[in-house]
Design a protein around this motif. Structure first.
Motif, PDB file in Angstrom:
ATOM      1  N   ASN A  51       0.860  -1.195   0.000  1.00  0.00           N
ATOM      2  CA  ASN A  51       0.000   0.000   0.000  1.00  0.00           C
ATOM      3  C   ASN A  51       0.892   1.239   0.000  1.00  0.00           C
ATOM      4  O   ASN A  51       1.959   1.245   0.621  1.00  0.00           O
ATOM      5  N   PHE A  52       0.447   2.296  -0.695  1.00  0.00           N
ATOM      6  CA  PHE A  52       1.263   3.512  -0.746  1.00  0.00           C
ATOM      7  C   PHE A  52       0.376   4.734  -1.013  1.00  0.00           C
ATOM      8  O   PHE A  52      -0.744   4.592  -1.518  1.00  0.00           O
ATOM      9  N   VAL A  53       0.896   5.888  -0.633  1.00  0.00           N
ATOM     10  CA  VAL A  53       0.262   7.171  -0.980  1.00  0.00           C
ATOM     11  C   VAL A  53       1.365   8.154  -1.353  1.00  0.00           C
ATOM     12  O   VAL A  53       2.547   7.891  -1.149  1.00  0.00           O
ATOM     13  N   CYS A  54       0.950   9.284  -1.906  1.00  0.00           N
ATOM     14  CA  CYS A  54       1.886  10.345  -2.281  1.00  0.00           C
ATOM     15  C   CYS A  54       2.666  10.849  -1.070  1.00  0.00           C
ATOM     16  O   CYS A  54       2.111  10.936   0.036  1.00  0.00           O
ATOM     17  N   GLY A  55       3.924  11.212  -1.282  1.00  0.00           N
ATOM     18  CA  GLY A  55       4.705  11.829  -0.214  1.00  0.00           C
ATOM     19  C   GLY A  55       4.282  13.285  -0.004  1.00  0.00           C
ATOM     20  O   GLY A  55       3.599  13.873  -0.843  1.00  0.00           O
ATOM     21  N   ILE A  56       4.696  13.867   1.135  1.00  0.00           N
ATOM     22  CA  ILE A  56       4.271  15.242   1.471  1.00  0.00           C
ATOM     23  C   ILE A  56       5.461  16.103   1.878  1.00  0.00           C
ATOM     24  O   ILE A  56       6.440  15.597   2.418  1.00  0.00           O
ATOM     25  N   PRO A  57       5.380  17.413   1.622  1.00  0.00           N
ATOM     26  CA  PRO A  57       6.513  18.322   1.914  1.00  0.00           C
ATOM     27  C   PRO A  57       6.482  18.827   3.353  1.00  0.00           C
ATOM     28  O   PRO A  57       6.208  20.006   3.593  1.00  0.00           O
ATOM     29  N   GLY A  58       6.735  17.990   4.322  1.00  0.00           N
ATOM     30  CA  GLY A  58       6.736  18.440   5.720  1.00  0.00           C
ATOM     31  C   GLY A  58       6.450  17.317   6.697  1.00  0.00           C
ATOM     32  O   GLY A  58       6.239  16.173   6.298  1.00  0.00           O
ATOM     33  N   ASN A  59       6.452  17.650   7.987  1.00  0.00           N
ATOM     34  CA  ASN A  59       6.195  16.653   9.031  1.00  0.00           C
ATOM     35  C   ASN A  59       4.709  16.612   9.378  1.00  0.00           C
ATOM     36  O   ASN A  59       4.058  17.652   9.499  1.00  0.00           O
ATOM     37  N   VAL A  60       4.180  15.392   9.584  1.00  0.00           N
ATOM     38  CA  VAL A  60       2.755  15.196   9.871  1.00  0.00           C
ATOM     39  C   VAL A  60       2.507  15.336  11.369  1.00  0.00           C
ATOM     40  O   VAL A  60       3.220  14.746  12.183  1.00  0.00           O
ATOM     41  N   SER A  61       1.491  16.139  11.704  1.00  0.00           N
ATOM     42  CA  SER A  61       1.115  16.248  13.125  1.00  0.00           C
ATOM     43  C   SER A  61      -0.053  15.310  13.443  1.00  0.00           C
ATOM     44  O   SER A  61      -0.143  14.769  14.543  1.00  0.00           O
ATOM     45  N   SER A  62      -0.961  15.107  12.465  1.00  0.00           N
ATOM     46  CA  SER A  62      -2.059  14.149  12.671  1.00  0.00           C
ATOM     47  C   SER A  62      -2.562  13.655  11.315  1.00  0.00           C
ATOM     48  O   SER A  62      -2.450  14.341  10.304  1.00  0.00           O
ATOM     49  N   ALA A  63      -3.091  12.414  11.308  1.00  0.00           N
ATOM     50  CA  ALA A  63      -3.580  11.793  10.074  1.00  0.00           C
ATOM     51  C   ALA A  63      -4.995  11.285  10.301  1.00  0.00           C
ATOM     52  O   ALA A  63      -5.341  10.838  11.400  1.00  0.00           O
ATOM     53  N   LEU A  64      -5.831  11.377   9.256  1.00  0.00           N
ATOM     54  CA  LEU A  64      -7.239  10.981   9.368  1.00  0.00           C
ATOM     55  C   LEU A  64      -7.600  10.035   8.225  1.00  0.00           C
ATOM     56  O   LEU A  64      -7.274  10.296   7.069  1.00  0.00           O
ATOM     57  N   PHE A  65      -8.248   8.921   8.575  1.00  0.00           N
ATOM     58  CA  PHE A  65      -8.716   7.973   7.569  1.00  0.00           C
ATOM     59  C   PHE A  65     -10.154   7.606   7.927  1.00  0.00           C
ATOM     60  O   PHE A  65     -10.396   6.897   8.905  1.00  0.00           O
ATOM     61  N   TYR A  66     -11.119   8.092   7.149  1.00  0.00           N
ATOM     62  CA  TYR A  66     -12.536   8.002   7.507  1.00  0.00           C
ATOM     63  C   TYR A  66     -12.733   8.540   8.914  1.00  0.00           C
ATOM     64  O   TYR A  66     -12.437   9.693   9.176  1.00  0.00           O
ATOM     65  N   ASN A  67     -13.180   7.711   9.871  1.00  0.00           N
ATOM     66  CA  ASN A  67     -13.458   8.209  11.226  1.00  0.00           C
ATOM     67  C   ASN A  67     -12.290   7.998  12.186  1.00  0.00           C
ATOM     68  O   ASN A  67     -12.388   8.317  13.362  1.00  0.00           O
ATOM     69  N   SER A  68     -11.181   7.406  11.664  1.00  0.00           N
ATOM     70  CA  SER A  68     -10.050   7.094  12.549  1.00  0.00           C
ATOM     71  C   SER A  68      -8.990   8.187  12.458  1.00  0.00           C
ATOM     72  O   SER A  68      -8.511   8.517  11.375  1.00  0.00           O
ATOM     73  N   SER A  69      -8.629   8.735  13.610  1.00  0.00           N
ATOM     74  CA  SER A  69      -7.587   9.767  13.666  1.00  0.00           C
ATOM     75  C   SER A  69      -6.366   9.190  14.379  1.00  0.00           C
ATOM     76  O   SER A  69      -6.483   8.604  15.451  1.00  0.00           O
ATOM     77  N   GLU A  70      -5.182   9.319  13.739  1.00  0.00           N
ATOM     78  CA  GLU A  70      -3.935   8.809  14.320  1.00  0.00           C
ATOM     79  C   GLU A  70      -2.881   9.918  14.279  1.00  0.00           C
ATOM     80  O   GLU A  70      -2.981  10.875  13.513  1.00  0.00           O
ATOM     81  N   SER A  71      -1.837   9.726  15.076  1.00  0.00           N
ATOM     82  CA  SER A  71      -0.776  10.745  15.105  1.00  0.00           C
ATOM     83  C   SER A  71       0.242  10.528  13.985  1.00  0.00           C
ATOM     84  O   SER A  71       1.005  11.428  13.655  1.00  0.00           O
ATOM     85  N   SER A  72       0.279   9.317  13.388  1.00  0.00           N
ATOM     86  CA  SER A  72       1.226   9.058  12.294  1.00  0.00           C
ATOM     87  C   SER A  72       0.557   8.200  11.212  1.00  0.00           C
ATOM     88  O   SER A  72      -0.392   7.460  11.486  1.00  0.00           O
ATOM     89  N   ILE A  73       1.103   8.304  10.002  1.00  0.00           N
ATOM     90  CA  ILE A  73       0.539   7.549   8.870  1.00  0.00           C
ATOM     91  C   ILE A  73       0.742   6.041   9.056  1.00  0.00           C
ATOM     92  O   ILE A  73      -0.085   5.238   8.619  1.00  0.00           O
ATOM     93  N   GLU A  74       1.847   5.628   9.711  1.00  0.00           N
ATOM     94  CA  GLU A  74       2.145   4.197   9.914  1.00  0.00           C
ATOM     95  C   GLU A  74       0.988   3.459  10.608  1.00  0.00           C
ATOM     96  O   GLU A  74       0.736   2.287  10.333  1.00  0.00           O
ATOM     97  N   ASP A  75       0.283   4.184  11.501  1.00  0.00           N
ATOM     98  CA  ASP A  75      -0.819   3.550  12.240  1.00  0.00           C
ATOM     99  C   ASP A  75      -2.069   3.369  11.378  1.00  0.00           C
ATOM    100  O   ASP A  75      -2.972   2.619  11.747  1.00  0.00           O
ATOM    101  N   ILE A  76      -2.132   4.064  10.240  1.00  0.00           N
ATOM    102  CA  ILE A  76      -3.318   4.027   9.370  1.00  0.00           C
ATOM    103  C   ILE A  76      -3.347   2.769   8.494  1.00  0.00           C
ATOM    104  O   ILE A  76      -4.412   2.282   8.132  1.00  0.00           O
ATOM    105  N   TRP A  77      -2.141   2.230   8.135  1.00  0.00           N
ATOM    106  CA  TRP A  77      -2.064   1.165   7.123  1.00  0.00           C
ATOM    107  C   TRP A  77      -2.915  -0.060   7.453  1.00  0.00           C
ATOM    108  O   TRP A  77      -3.413  -0.732   6.549  1.00  0.00           O
ATOM    109  N   THR A  78      -3.087  -0.359   8.730  1.00  0.00           N
ATOM    110  CA  THR A  78      -3.897  -1.532   9.114  1.00  0.00           C
ATOM    111  C   THR A  78      -5.359  -1.367   8.706  1.00  0.00           C
ATOM    112  O   THR A  78      -6.074  -2.353   8.530  1.00  0.00           O
ATOM    113  N   LEU A  79      -5.802  -0.106   8.497  1.00  0.00           N
ATOM    114  CA  LEU A  79      -7.201   0.167   8.130  1.00  0.00           C
ATOM    115  C   LEU A  79      -7.387   0.251   6.608  1.00  0.00           C
ATOM    116  O   LEU A  79      -8.505   0.263   6.114  1.00  0.00           O
ATOM    117  N   TRP A  80      -6.288   0.320   5.879  1.00  0.00           N
ATOM    118  CA  TRP A  80      -6.322   0.537   4.423  1.00  0.00           C
ATOM    119  C   TRP A  80      -6.950  -0.669   3.717  1.00  0.00           C
ATOM    120  O   TRP A  80      -6.573  -1.813   3.964  1.00  0.00           O
TER     121      TRP A  80
END
Length: 523
Positions: free
Chosen positions: A32-61
């Motif tokens: 699984n992959f997504v586009c890279g971003i120009p900066g550091n992530v403070s929070s990530a959102l996937f549907y109703n799930s909010s995480e502090s990092s993108i690594e925690d989102i992959w299990t929901l993908w």
């Protein structure tokens, strides 16, 4: 005893052929992959799930259609798709749905990959996704193209220079190129070195079949030939095991290549086959090999090559033809497989069986990947299902004959292809069982054709016949992935094509002669 040592040394190396053929299954996987971003992530959102990092989102993908919403430390909010990214013009609060204006950009900052399963693959190393995805899809077809060319080149060289030298060169080449793949610096060098690895792997497999066939006596020839395939299947099982244990592609490649090392260290001790030495009229060298065999096997009655040759010459003289002498002296090429209508018809039928066997083998294998569950276990079982298949093929070949085994199994695989089309799509277990039965029946035909081809042709063109047949088989394996893509036209199109080819091959096989229990021909 002598033949057993030579045989097990030769087939041990066939395991590394199975390893390299299937290595790309895990080496070139796209996570699984997504586009890279120009900066550091403070929070990530996937549907109703909010995480502090993108690594925690992959299990929901769940799907390539999904996208991520991330907020950077500077307050910017971005939507990340697989091949593009959008910056929201109004970034008041972090919400998944957004109806306002967005600016869309390309993935100039690279990609973020899910590394929970694989720490590194060739896809993540060189970003073979989006507009470069076609490069990833070319990895296996280019390898199979190398296999195709290697089969013809080394089959021909083995008939000219001898089996022994080709076995030395190709086994050393497998080790050198196998290790070299792990240290390639870009995609193109990776593909080129893998292409060379494919050539030597294919060359070894083709010549090893001829080599063991010429050393082993008639009574054990069936089992000896078929179980070269069993060792190839064990190589597939090794790939599954190493893939499960090692998750970085270049370390995984090095571990797989080390399986070749024991044979490389001892392959120089393997002798040339007496069959080839006799066909080249090197009678003294043939006598030396036969004397070593007699000493190892504790045979008290000596075997004299001169006596065998005088018998053959008497037979030729009584036949009244001098053509055979000149034909054995001249060098042979692929046109000799079409020297008269009878041999040409035999060659066309044999080539069709090789093509069909390979096409069916890979189409069924690629379908098996969608069994669900653990992909490492699935691949292990795909290798393991071949082992009983070869045992049953051996028993049938010795009891019923080569041709009488080949015909029903080819027709059975055609019937299974038709049967799968009538199974309702929600009967998953039944579809899986039918696919495994199809792989089993085509596997019997695929395993049998190597030995049958070697027995259908004389010594002077035997390697060439097996090599050219293997070339047709690789054409089938190059076509197979593209055949599977036809599912987008009609879901059963690949099965329909395999079924038609299997039925046609089965009917044409009726015209081939039976070779069970007959000595190998020399001229």
């Amino acid at each position: 005893r002598f033949q057993a040592c030579v045989y097990f040394a030769s087939v041990f190396q066939a395991m590394s052929c199975g390893i390299h053929y299937l290595a790309s299954v895990f080496m070139a996987v796209t996570p699984n992959f997504v586009c890279g971003i120009p900066g550091n992530v403070s929070s990530a959102l996937f549907y109703n799930s909010s995480e502090s990092s993108i690594e925690d989102i992959w299990t929901l993908w769940t799907s390539a259609e999904n996208y991520l919403v991330v907020q950077l430390e500077n307050g910017d909010i971005w939507e990340l798709n697989q091949c593009s990214r959008s910056k929201r013009e109004v970034s008041l609060d972090l919400a998944y749905e957004y109806k306002g204006n967005k600016s869309t950009f390309s993935c100039s900052d690279g990609f973020l990959y899910d590394d929970t399963k694989w720490k590194s693959t060739v896809v993540t190393q060189w970003d073979l996704v989006c507009e470069r995805e076609w490069l990833a899809k070319l990895i296996q077809p280019t390898f199979m193209l190398g296999v195709l060319i290697g089969a013809v080149i080394f089959g021909d060289i083995a008939d000219r220079l001898g089996r022994q030298r080709v076995i030395w060169f190709t086994s050393a080449g497998q080790f050198v190129f196998g290790i070299a793949v792990a240290f390639t610096f870009d995609y193109y060098s990776f593909v080129i070195v893998r292409f060379l690895l494919a050539m030597v792997s294919s060359g070894y497999l083709v010549v090893a079949f001829v080599y063991v066939t010429e050393f082993v006596g008639i009574k054990a020839r069936t089992w000896a030939s078929m179980h070269v395939h069993a060792f190839f299947a064990m190589g597939i099982m090794v790939v599954a095991l190493v893939g499960f244990l090692v998750r970085t592609w270049w370390v995984y490649q090095i571990f797989l290549s080390l399986a070749t090392l024991p044979f490389v260290l001892c392959c120089w001790m393997l002798p040339e086959t007496p069959f080839w030495l006799l066909s080249e009229e090197r009678y003294e060298d043939a006598q030396k090999v036969i004397n070593v065999m007699a000493r190892w096997n504790k045979v008290s009655t000596p075997c004299r090559v001169s006596e065998l040759c005088s018998v053959q010459q008497d037979d030729l003289a009584s036949g009244g033809t001098g053509d055979n002498d000149t034909s054995s002296a001249k060098k042979h090429n692929i046109l000799d497989l079409f020297c008269n209508w009878q041999i040409a018809r035999r060659t066309i039928t044999v080539w069709l069986i090789w093509f069909t066997g390979s096409l069916g083998y890979y189409v069924f294998s690629l379908s098996s990947v969608s069994l669900g569950g653990n992909e490492y276990l699935n691949l292990f079982l795909i290798g393991a299902v071949e082992l009983p298949c070869y045992i049953i093929a051996c028993i049938a070949m010795d009891k019923l004959g080569r041709r009488n085994t080949l015909i029903p199994f080819l027709i059975l695989s055609a019937l299974i292809c038709v049967l799968i089309m009538f199974i309702p799509q929600d009967f998953n277990i039944l579809i899986i069982l039918a696919n495994m039965a199809g792989k089993f029946s085509i596997g019997v035909a695929f395993g049998l054709i190597y030995l049958y081809t070697a027995e259908l042709y004389p010594t002077i063109v035997r390697s060439l016949a097996v090599g050219s047949g293997s070339m047709m088989c690789r054409v089938g394996s190059v076509v197979a992935p593209f055949c599977v893509y036809l599912r987008s036209v009609w879901i059963f199109m690949p099965l329909l094509l395999v079924g038609i080819m299997a039925l046609l091959s089965g009917i044409l096989t009726i015209m081939l002669p039976e070779t069970l229990g007959k000595p190998l021909t020399n001229t």
